[in-house]
Write a protein that holds these residues in place. Structure first.
Motif, PDB file in Angstrom:
ATOM      1  N   SER A 197       0.808  -1.342   0.093  1.00 43.48           N
ATOM      2  CA  SER A 197      -0.061  -0.102  -0.005  1.00 43.48           C
ATOM      3  C   SER A 197       0.942   1.222  -0.084  1.00 43.48           C
ATOM      4  CB  SER A 197      -0.948  -0.038   1.228  1.00 43.48           C
ATOM      5  OG  SER A 197      -0.359  -0.721   2.372  1.00 43.48           O
ATOM      6  N   ASN A 198       1.078   1.670  -1.089  1.00 45.05           N
ATOM      7  CA  ASN A 198       1.738   2.816  -1.166  1.00 45.05           C
ATOM      8  C   ASN A 198       1.457   3.857  -2.284  1.00 45.05           C
ATOM      9  OD1 ASN A 198       3.877   4.486  -3.125  1.00 45.05           O
ATOM     10  ND2 ASN A 198       5.444   3.248  -1.886  1.00 45.05           N
ATOM     11  N   THR A 199       0.740   5.078  -1.602  1.00 45.14           N
ATOM     12  CA  THR A 199       0.110   6.131  -2.184  1.00 45.14           C
ATOM     13  C   THR A 199       0.621   6.697  -3.590  1.00 45.14           C
ATOM     14  OG1 THR A 199      -0.370   6.481   0.090  1.00 45.14           O
ATOM     15  CG2 THR A 199      -1.523   8.064  -1.534  1.00 45.14           C
ATOM     16  N   LYS A 200       1.687   6.827  -3.518  1.00 48.19           N
ATOM     17  CA  LYS A 200       2.362   7.209  -4.802  1.00 48.19           C
ATOM     18  C   LYS A 200       2.062   6.171  -5.830  1.00 48.19           C
ATOM     19  CE  LYS A 200       6.211  10.458  -3.308  1.00 48.19           C
ATOM     20  NZ  LYS A 200       7.511  10.847  -3.402  1.00 48.19           N
ATOM     21  N   LEU A 201       2.537   5.000  -5.889  1.00 45.92           N
ATOM     22  CA  LEU A 201       2.319   4.023  -6.740  1.00 45.92           C
ATOM     23  C   LEU A 201       0.673   4.020  -7.187  1.00 45.92           C
ATOM     24  CD1 LEU A 201       3.470   1.444  -8.233  1.00 45.92           C
ATOM     25  CD2 LEU A 201       2.925   0.123  -6.159  1.00 45.92           C
ATOM     26  N   SER A 202      -0.120   3.810  -6.025  1.00 44.09           N
ATOM     27  CA  SER A 202      -1.448   3.560  -6.418  1.00 44.09           C
ATOM     28  C   SER A 202      -1.970   4.993  -7.192  1.00 44.09           C
ATOM     29  CB  SER A 202      -2.359   3.349  -5.206  1.00 44.09           C
ATOM     30  OG  SER A 202      -2.119   4.430  -4.355  1.00 44.09           O
ATOM     31  N   LYS A 203      -1.631   6.074  -6.849  1.00 45.11           N
ATOM     32  CA  LYS A 203      -1.928   7.585  -7.614  1.00 45.11           C
ATOM     33  C   LYS A 203      -1.502   7.371  -9.282  1.00 45.11           C
ATOM     34  CE  LYS A 203      -3.067  10.745  -4.429  1.00 45.11           C
ATOM     35  NZ  LYS A 203      -2.217  11.912  -3.495  1.00 45.11           N
TER      36      LYS A 203
END
Lengths: 132, 132
Positions: free
Chosen positions: A96-102
């Motif tokens: 769960s990595n915000t940057k990746l998912s964005k």
DNA sequence: TTATAAATGTTATATTATTACATAGTGTTA
DNA sequence: TAACACTATGTAATAATATAACATTTATAA
């Protein structure tokens, strides 16, 4: 607000098993483990799995034909999943990595296709296996 | 320099079939199509598929249990694959986007895991299906 | 309460993939 | 060329994963 899903009897049994296992489980291993609870047929397992996937309580690890409990407390991003998989010990964890998912949720190319879902699987050696 | 792989007889038959089909093909559909060429058993197909995947001539679409010819002329990035999949017509295409592949190849998180491979599958509706 | 949807139970079967073992071809190198 | 290692092939059987079809029951909501 997140919709509260009241799991049915079979769904609860199967979700609890997967969740407690702490890792990915395969359908027929689930079946074997819940037979003492009255779930006798593959279809009963697959139906519960389908529903659990649909509502985001579990995810399918496609490259392994296995199912893992959602590790994002929110359980809201079943349409945008990323996992890291150790090719030696087969340990799987959800990223769960915000940057990746964005980055991925906003990804668009020239194909004219609008992406509503993605699944990403990373492979490598986990810390433990690397140091062996 | 890329290593030249001389495909064996069965590998060539199966690669040509997949390549000419222009889309993803399933193992038993491949088997059906090559029986007239003397390939009779599933294992013959799976062995050729394994090798072709290994050398990057084809990729497996994990969520569909299907195989597609590599669409990157270079055929060098079998360890870093991305696909877009239409959930309506099941059309699949390989995404070759330098930014995306760089971003993912360099991705690292706090897990201490070094990723050597990844596979990404995007889902949505293709242009055609969207306008229906 | 009645109708509608969701879930369950059960049997059979379809689909995807591998094990095990025997044989044949290819390339290297002594 | 002969010996070796390696890769590929052939064949039968079976394992592992997943769905179809149909009957019944339970939960939800109008």
């Amino acid at each position: 607000m997140q919709k509260e899903h009241n799991l049915s009897k079979n769904q609860k049994i199967i979700f609890d098993l997967i969740d407690k296992s702490g890792g990915p489980m395969k359908a027929y291993s689930i079946l074997f483990n819940v037979q003492k609870k009255g779930i006798k047929a593959p279809l009963q397992v697959y139906r519960a799995l389908d529903k659990l996937v649909e509502i985001g309580k579990i995810h399918k690890i496609e490259s392994r034909n296995a199912f893992i409990a959602c590790q994002n407390s929110s359980c809201q991003i079943s349409k945008a999943t990323a996992f890291s998989i150790c090719e030696s010990c087969e340990d799987v964890s959800e990223i769960s990595n915000t940057k990746l998912s964005k980055y991925l949720s906003n990804f668009a190319d020239e194909s004219g296709m609008k992406y509503s879902k993605y699944n990403l699987e990373f492979f490598g050696l986990c810390k433990k296996c690397k140091s062996k």
